[in-house]
Design a protein around this motif. Sequence first.
Motif, PDB file in Angstrom:
ATOM      1  N   UNK A 178      -8.434  14.533  69.382  1.00 46.35           N
ATOM      2  CA  UNK A 178      -8.227  15.452  70.498  1.00 46.35           C
ATOM      3  C   UNK A 178      -9.559  15.961  71.032  1.00 46.35           C
ATOM      4  N   UNK A 179     -10.505  16.205  70.125  1.00 46.70           N
ATOM      5  CA  UNK A 179     -11.834  16.659  70.544  1.00 46.70           C
ATOM      6  C   UNK A 179     -12.523  15.609  71.424  1.00 46.70           C
ATOM      7  N   UNK A 180     -12.493  14.347  71.006  1.00 43.48           N
ATOM      8  CA  UNK A 180     -13.127  13.295  71.805  1.00 43.48           C
ATOM      9  C   UNK A 180     -12.445  13.153  73.163  1.00 43.48           C
ATOM     10  N   UNK A 181     -11.161  13.430  73.205  1.00 43.43           N
ATOM     11  CA  UNK A 181     -10.404  13.331  74.460  1.00 43.43           C
ATOM     12  C   UNK A 181     -10.716  14.488  75.398  1.00 43.43           C
ATOM     13  N   UNK A 182     -10.822  15.689  74.858  1.00 43.41           N
ATOM     14  CA  UNK A 182     -10.917  16.886  75.706  1.00 43.41           C
ATOM     15  C   UNK A 182     -12.344  17.344  75.973  1.00 43.41           C
ATOM     16  N   UNK A 183     -13.318  16.873  75.220  1.00 36.97           N
ATOM     17  CA  UNK A 183     -14.655  17.446  75.327  1.00 36.97           C
ATOM     18  C   UNK A 183     -15.278  17.255  76.705  1.00 36.97           C
ATOM     19  N   UNK A 184     -14.820  16.225  77.445  1.00 31.19           N
ATOM     20  CA  UNK A 184     -15.373  16.001  78.783  1.00 31.19           C
ATOM     21  C   UNK A 184     -14.645  16.792  79.861  1.00 31.19           C
ATOM     22  N   UNK A 185     -13.550  17.461  79.502  1.00 35.74           N
ATOM     23  CA  UNK A 185     -12.806  18.239  80.485  1.00 35.74           C
ATOM     24  C   UNK A 185     -13.611  19.473  80.882  1.00 35.74           C
ATOM     25  N   UNK A 186     -13.533  19.825  82.166  1.00 34.61           N
ATOM     26  CA  UNK A 186     -14.360  20.920  82.660  1.00 34.61           C
ATOM     27  C   UNK A 186     -13.987  22.254  82.027  1.00 34.61           C
ATOM     28  N   UNK A 213     -12.569  26.359  73.913  1.00 36.05           N
ATOM     29  CA  UNK A 213     -12.967  25.708  72.660  1.00 36.05           C
ATOM     30  C   UNK A 213     -12.674  26.587  71.449  1.00 36.05           C
ATOM     31  N   UNK A 214     -13.018  27.879  71.519  1.00 36.86           N
ATOM     32  CA  UNK A 214     -12.797  28.773  70.378  1.00 36.86           C
ATOM     33  C   UNK A 214     -11.309  28.869  70.062  1.00 36.86           C
ATOM     34  N   UNK A 252      -9.563  27.611  66.632  1.00 37.21           N
ATOM     35  CA  UNK A 252      -8.775  28.549  65.829  1.00 37.21           C
ATOM     36  C   UNK A 252      -7.411  27.957  65.493  1.00 37.21           C
ATOM     37  N   UNK A 253      -6.769  27.365  66.496  1.00 33.38           N
ATOM     38  CA  UNK A 253      -5.472  26.731  66.255  1.00 33.38           C
ATOM     39  C   UNK A 253      -5.608  25.585  65.254  1.00 33.38           C
ATOM     40  N   UNK A 254      -6.666  24.789  65.423  1.00 31.33           N
ATOM     41  CA  UNK A 254      -6.887  23.656  64.516  1.00 31.33           C
ATOM     42  C   UNK A 254      -7.057  24.121  63.074  1.00 31.33           C
TER      43      UNK A 254
END
Length: 544
Positions: A149-157, A163-164, A168-170
Amino acid sequence: MPLREIRLNSGLVLAAFLLTHFGNHALGLFSVQVMEDMRQVLNLVWRNPLGTFLLYGSLFVHFILALEALFKRQTLRMPFKEAAQLVLGLSIPFLLVPHVVGTRVEFSLTGHDSGYPDVIRGFWIISPANGAKQALALVIAWLHVCLGVYFWLRAKHWFGRYAILLYTIALLVPVLALLGFAEAGKEIASDPERFVPAPGPAEAQEMLAGIRLAFYAAFAALIGTALTARGIRAYKNLSTNIRITYPGAQTVTIPQGFSILEGSRLVGIPHQSACGGRGRCSTCRVRVVKGLDGQPPPSPQELATLNRIKADPDIRLACQLRPAHDLSVVPVLSVGRARMLDLVTSNQVASGRERELAVLFCDLRGFTRLTEHQLPFDTVFILNRYFEVVGQAVEEAGGHLDKFIGDGALALFGLTTTPESASRHAFEAALRIIEGVERLNDAFASELDHPLRVVVGLHAGAAVVGDMGYGQARGLTAVGDTINAASRLENLAKELSAELVISDEVARRARLDLSGCERRTVAVRGRAAPIDAWIVLRAEALSE
């Protein structure tokens, strides 16, 4: 649908299942009965024919595509997070096979439904070691999901803003699940007579043990096949090396199957690649000066990029062209070694990131005529006061003042906010600029033959934001069709003697009521599609 998208979607299905599974575990904080009641509800989702097909189909497809991606890698050198995701993903099947066979497969074959009382008794009382292994398996699966999920979302504006919350959920999801499991185990241990498991068919246990071994063998065989195929390819490539000749007679020898960009990086030749070699930009393009005939044709992705930049037939993308025989190339966009190291080690902003922005262009009308009647130093003084007005208006509205161009200015909104907020902030900044210029007119009324008149163009859309320039002239800026369109709207405001021209995209995102203004569909020079825009002759009318 591209394989990358299929792999992502299958992974999201598995993530959804794991999230519901962990949520069910967390209900053990209340009671075992609550856990069991929720399991019956979730069975309606995941144990019906469609849910079963979706879940296990996604598992199979995701695993096979992961092996396909592993096979395609020319080298196993990768960042730590990518390596961790790969290792965790390959270990998950072996860790989860006993649990899956003992619950889902047993139910399918015998009809015996192992509920939470049965499973927790086995893991907490009968075999705590197996319980610890199962807890570890679920945590590893969750880490794999989180990395994906991180690799998927990290490029989202918007990723930076949330992120925090996501981290926290993770963290909380597995912690609550393990706490629920522990509480349920304590409840069953405190009253073992209350939760007496229904015995499963004894004759099925030998068959289930064989199924477990079959699963282990199948997964091991698939992984072994992928690694063996990589080894065979590497061996074959040793006898089919390709020579790439660069300017200055510098030659690189690469195994067949490597791209030109991989060859450049293999030996440390500086080679531009803003998107990291994914074929999403044209900065790595090369001119093939010798050996073009007989090379693999461009893929649809490469061809689309080449067509977009109207490239000549001898231009290819270095990250996409995997030479079939020797060739000579000249990088079209050359960079020095220091710049190359900067590109490789820089963050995402420095290398460029696409964002949804609101763009403001403003300019003074008739400023050239003003300078003809003012002393040079007086002109500089007035111009600096105008720049101060623009800068303060942009900053107070939460924007980024990109640059001053003569007596004009470019400002960007949305670097750290949502597209809707960006459009509202850009509109607020435009009004503040217009009001500020009116205050300047009042202050310099005795010195100005004609009052200052500012025009503003506003547009919103996607643009590539990055750290661009050279040396001292380098800074954060944006490029793209959205920037060009905003500039054209500002020019249109001059032609129409209007203070503001606002694209319909900005008006829609900012939820502006412009019903009292004229709306036009305007053809923008250099842009194929026209733009719907609102013409605001006097900004003060908007507040009436």
